[in-house]
Design an enzyme around this catalytic site. Sequence first.
Site, PDB file in Angstrom:
ATOM      1  N   LEU A   1       0.874  -1.174   0.000  1.00 12.26           N
ATOM      2  CA  LEU A   1       0.000   0.000   0.000  1.00 12.26           C
ATOM      3  C   LEU A   1       0.909   1.220   0.000  1.00 12.26           C
ATOM      4  CD1 LEU A   1      -2.900  -0.572   2.593  1.00 12.26           C
ATOM      5  CD2 LEU A   1      -3.154  -0.028   0.174  1.00 12.26           C
ATOM      6  N   ASP A   2       0.687   2.141  -0.931  1.00 14.78           N
ATOM      7  CA  ASP A   2       1.503   3.352  -0.992  1.00 14.78           C
ATOM      8  C   ASP A   2       1.417   4.121   0.328  1.00 14.78           C
ATOM      9  OD1 ASP A   2       2.200   2.797  -3.583  1.00 14.78           O
ATOM     10  OD2 ASP A   2       0.670   4.091  -4.476  1.00 14.78           O
ATOM     11  N   PRO A   3       2.462   4.883   0.674  1.00 17.15           N
ATOM     12  CA  PRO A   3       2.424   5.669   1.919  1.00 17.15           C
ATOM     13  C   PRO A   3       1.195   6.566   2.042  1.00 17.15           C
ATOM     14  CG  PRO A   3       4.638   5.658   1.032  1.00 17.15           C
ATOM     15  CD  PRO A   3       3.770   4.980   0.004  1.00 17.15           C
ATOM     16  N   ALA A   4       0.731   7.130   0.931  1.00 17.51           N
ATOM     17  CA  ALA A   4      -0.429   8.033   0.983  1.00 17.51           C
ATOM     18  C   ALA A   4      -1.748   7.288   1.165  1.00 17.51           C
ATOM     19  CB  ALA A   4      -0.489   8.871  -0.288  1.00 17.51           C
ATOM     20  N   ALA A   5      -1.722   5.963   1.002  1.00 21.48           N
ATOM     21  CA  ALA A   5      -2.940   5.153   1.147  1.00 21.48           C
ATOM     22  C   ALA A   5      -3.005   4.550   2.543  1.00 21.48           C
ATOM     23  CB  ALA A   5      -2.961   4.049   0.102  1.00 21.48           C
TER      24      ALA A   5
END
Length: 294
Positions: A37-41
């Site tokens: 999961l991307d950091p922003a997610a």
Amino acid sequence: MNGVINIYKNTGMTSFDVVAMVRRVAKMKKVGHTGTLDPAASGVLPVCLGKATKIIDYIMENKKVYRVNLKLGMVTDTYDLEGEVLREEDASHITKDEILNCINSFVGTIDQVPPMYSALKQNGVRLYELARQGIEVHREARKITIYSIENIKIESNDNIQMDVCCSKGTYIRSLCYDIGEKLNVGATMTALERIQNGTFTKEEAINIEDLTEELLEKHIISIEKALDSFEKITVNEKFGKLLRNGVKVFDNRMYSEEVEFNKLYRVYEDNGVFLGLGKRDEKGFKLEKLLIEE
């Protein structure tokens, strides 16, 4: 400790940050997550411990459900708010019916071009590394499946929310971008939350910030239970012994259920013993992963 813990990742953290925190709490090194999961997610991130790391690839095959927010009329180089704005358009003329029809047109098996800002490799180099150098390369479209898009809420053209159920390999950022291109005004993903990964749900997840050794021991899920998303078949002990020994069995008497070709199943002996995951092809049935607890 062997099993899977259903973790909720907060925004601002990498998936590896979550793994590192679980390692510290569990006091063990053999720990791995089941899909970045991307950091922003934010959202559901099952983490495997011990022998359960053997099933990471299988959990990654699960259908995923994402709650996504997007904004019409803006395109960035990353397809989300982390990137540089490339263009802005007036989207005020787009009607709700046009938005709904466009979104629903993406349901099914479709060709999707991954974003430049992704971890996919081309000639051994990650695409995001090329993108950071200002280099854009051709990316082959890949077959992905959008099983459903539900709970669509159009508060305004600046804030559209929807729940997307999709296959492994789907880029939600690309889906948002493609919706914008089809509407001829562009679009950017503004928020992303994974609310389900197979049988792992947001409601049952433990926030990584709250994880303690006691919570880990209480909520760890067995390897067998973690594979509940795969259908179950039962074989008798005679055939079970052959499967345990790595034999591919070509005998329709071995299972009572209808077994499809090239589909993974949870395999049990008729005495209730869980053997692992198996698959049938034209030459017979074989265990692909032996997971019996010795």
